[in-house]
Enzyme design. Structure first.
Site, mmCIF file in Angstrom:
data_model
loop_
_atom_site.group_PDB
_atom_site.id
_atom_site.type_symbol
_atom_site.label_atom_id
_atom_site.label_comp_id
_atom_site.label_asym_id
_atom_site.label_seq_id
_atom_site.Cartn_x
_atom_site.Cartn_y
_atom_site.Cartn_z
ATOM 1 N N HIS A 297 2.686 -3.921 -2.083
ATOM 2 C CA HIS A 297 2.759 -2.765 -1.186
ATOM 3 C C HIS A 297 2.991 -3.231 0.251
ATOM 4 O O HIS A 297 2.253 -4.083 0.749
ATOM 5 C CB HIS A 297 1.457 -1.968 -1.236
ATOM 6 N N ASP B 293 2.462 -1.622 3.160
ATOM 7 C CA ASP B 293 1.398 -1.353 4.139
ATOM 8 C C ASP B 293 0.155 -2.218 3.929
ATOM 9 O O ASP B 293 -0.619 -2.409 4.852
ATOM 10 C CB ASP B 293 1.035 0.148 4.181
ATOM 11 N N GLY C 106 -1.745 6.074 -5.821
ATOM 12 C CA GLY C 106 -2.843 6.895 -5.320
ATOM 13 C C GLY C 106 -3.801 7.317 -6.422
ATOM 14 O O GLY C 106 -3.956 6.627 -7.427
ATOM 15 N N HIS D 91 1.853 3.266 -11.528
ATOM 16 C CA HIS D 91 0.464 2.818 -11.498
ATOM 17 C C HIS D 91 -0.265 3.582 -12.615
ATOM 18 O O HIS D 91 -0.233 4.817 -12.630
ATOM 19 C CB HIS D 91 -0.208 3.192 -10.179
ATOM 20 N N GLU E 62 -5.354 1.724 -13.741
ATOM 21 C CA GLU E 62 -5.971 0.926 -12.683
ATOM 22 C C GLU E 62 -7.422 1.346 -12.558
ATOM 23 O O GLU E 62 -8.316 0.534 -12.377
ATOM 24 C CB GLU E 62 -5.238 1.125 -11.347
ATOM 25 N N ASP F 58 -0.311 -7.300 -5.225
ATOM 26 C CA ASP F 58 -0.668 -5.912 -4.901
ATOM 27 C C ASP F 58 -0.633 -5.708 -3.384
ATOM 28 O O ASP F 58 0.239 -5.035 -2.865
ATOM 29 C CB ASP F 58 -2.040 -5.531 -5.481
HETATM 30 ZN ZN LIG Z 1 -0.465 -1.101 -6.423
#
Ligand SMILES: [Zn+2]
EC number: 3.5.4.4
Length: 340
Positions: free
Chosen positions: A17, A19, A172, A199, A202, A279
């Protein structure tokens, strides 16, 4: 395995990711340019950016993104963040990386979705020119958002399909928004021929992983929860689904709490394809080198195992076949030369 050699060997990363992966010093620079003041000392800043090892859950982990996102609301900032990530990839010989981000999280100061994607792609391209690391972007829809907002991101992925966006993802809150909530949206993804990774598993249940596959996902981000539902292993095997495992992150978010529960070996034994990822390099304070060293410590993986995991990543990469072939050849040649 020796760390220095692991760092030098060519690697592929598919789940990273944007960010969550900006170096503190870069963020400091980006913030200063915008007159945002962050703690001056790198240690203090790290405390705000790096998730503790004993996070309560995924939500506490995700809180670490708030500060970063507040600084990533201009084209300049996004471009520098993407460039910084490619610089990091080059430092540990990553040959190809898929960088994911959610465009809707960068509109606070009025940027359009197109401006956001263009800025990130500019940073990735600049990185490729300077460091020779090939990359593509994956656009994420955020699960808690309205379906029509998420659909906008799918349309955006289609628009930029030939200029650096290689696929679509949903990120999310998985617990409240399981895969079938997005059935219509994911049909649109399929009709638009946009490669899909999701995703799943998780923090939710194993069924989410199977449902993600039924809904067209070729790859699964994390996938850990499927360990408790072995009835779905055959599905993953038959479909050749690639599980993008992110070991450090999976422990931080309490997806698993003990090594005995971590399904790396279980997946391999079941003939399920897996690849290894960071990640979030900054939030999880890790590198891809660290992730492979962890697997070496935990499971005794060898250089040959590491090579295979990277071939798995190439096979699952959202790239044309000819480009994959070149990456496979590059891995085979370099591993042969460097480990013999
Ligand atoms: Zn992720």
């Amino acid at each position: 395995m020796k760390r220095a050699l692991v760092k030098n060997l060519p690697k592929i990363e598919l789940h990273c990711h944007l960010d969550g992966s900006i170096r503190p010093a870069t963020l400091q620079k980006i913030a200063a340019q915008q007159g945002i003041s962050l703690p001056a000392s790198e240690n203090e800043l790290k405390e705000l950016l790096v998730a503790p090892e004993d996070c309560q859950d995924l939500n506490e982990y995700l809180q670490r993104f708030d500060l970063v996102l507040s600084c990533l609301q201009t084209e300049n900032a996004l471009q520098q963040a993407a460039f910084d990530l490619i610089n990091q990839a080059s430092e540990e010989n990553i040959q190809y990386i898929e960088v994911r981000f959610a465009p809707s999280l960068h509109t606070e100061k009025g940027l359009s979705l197109a401006q956001i994607v263009t800025a990130v792609l500019a940073g990735l391209n600049q990185g490729q020119e300077q460091f020779g690391v090939k990359s593509n972007a994956l656009l994420c829809g955020m699960r808690h958002e309205e379906l029509d907002e998420i659909e906008q991101i799918v349309l955006l992925a289609e628009e930029y399909k030939r200029s650096g966006v290689a696929g679509f993802d949903l990120a999310g809150n998985e617990i409240d928004f399981p895969p079938y909530v997005f059935e219509e949206t994911l049909r649109l993804v399929e009709r638009s021929n946009i490669p899909l990774t999701l995703h799943a598993g998780e923090c939710g249940c194993g069924k989410n992983v199977a449902d993600a596959v039924y809904l067209g996902a070729k790859r699964i981000g994390h996938g850990i929860a499927v360990k408790d539902t072995p009835e779905y292993f055959a599905l993953l095997q038959e479909q050749g689904t690639l599980i993008e495992m992110c070991p450090t992150s999976n422990f931080q978010t309490k997806t698993v709490t003990s090594l005995d529960d971590y399904p790396f070996q279980q997946f391999l034994d079941a003939g399920i394809n897996v690849c290894i990822n960071t990640d979030n390099r900054t939030v999880s304070a890790t590198t891809l080198t660290d992730e492979f060293m962890k697997l070496h410590e935990w499971y005794g993986i060898t250089y040959n195992d590491m090579e295979q995991l990277n071939h798995n990543a190439v096979t699952g990469a959202f790239l044309p076949e000819a480009e994959k072939q070149l990456l496979h050849e590059r891995l085979s040649t370099d591993y042969f030369e460097l480990i013999n």
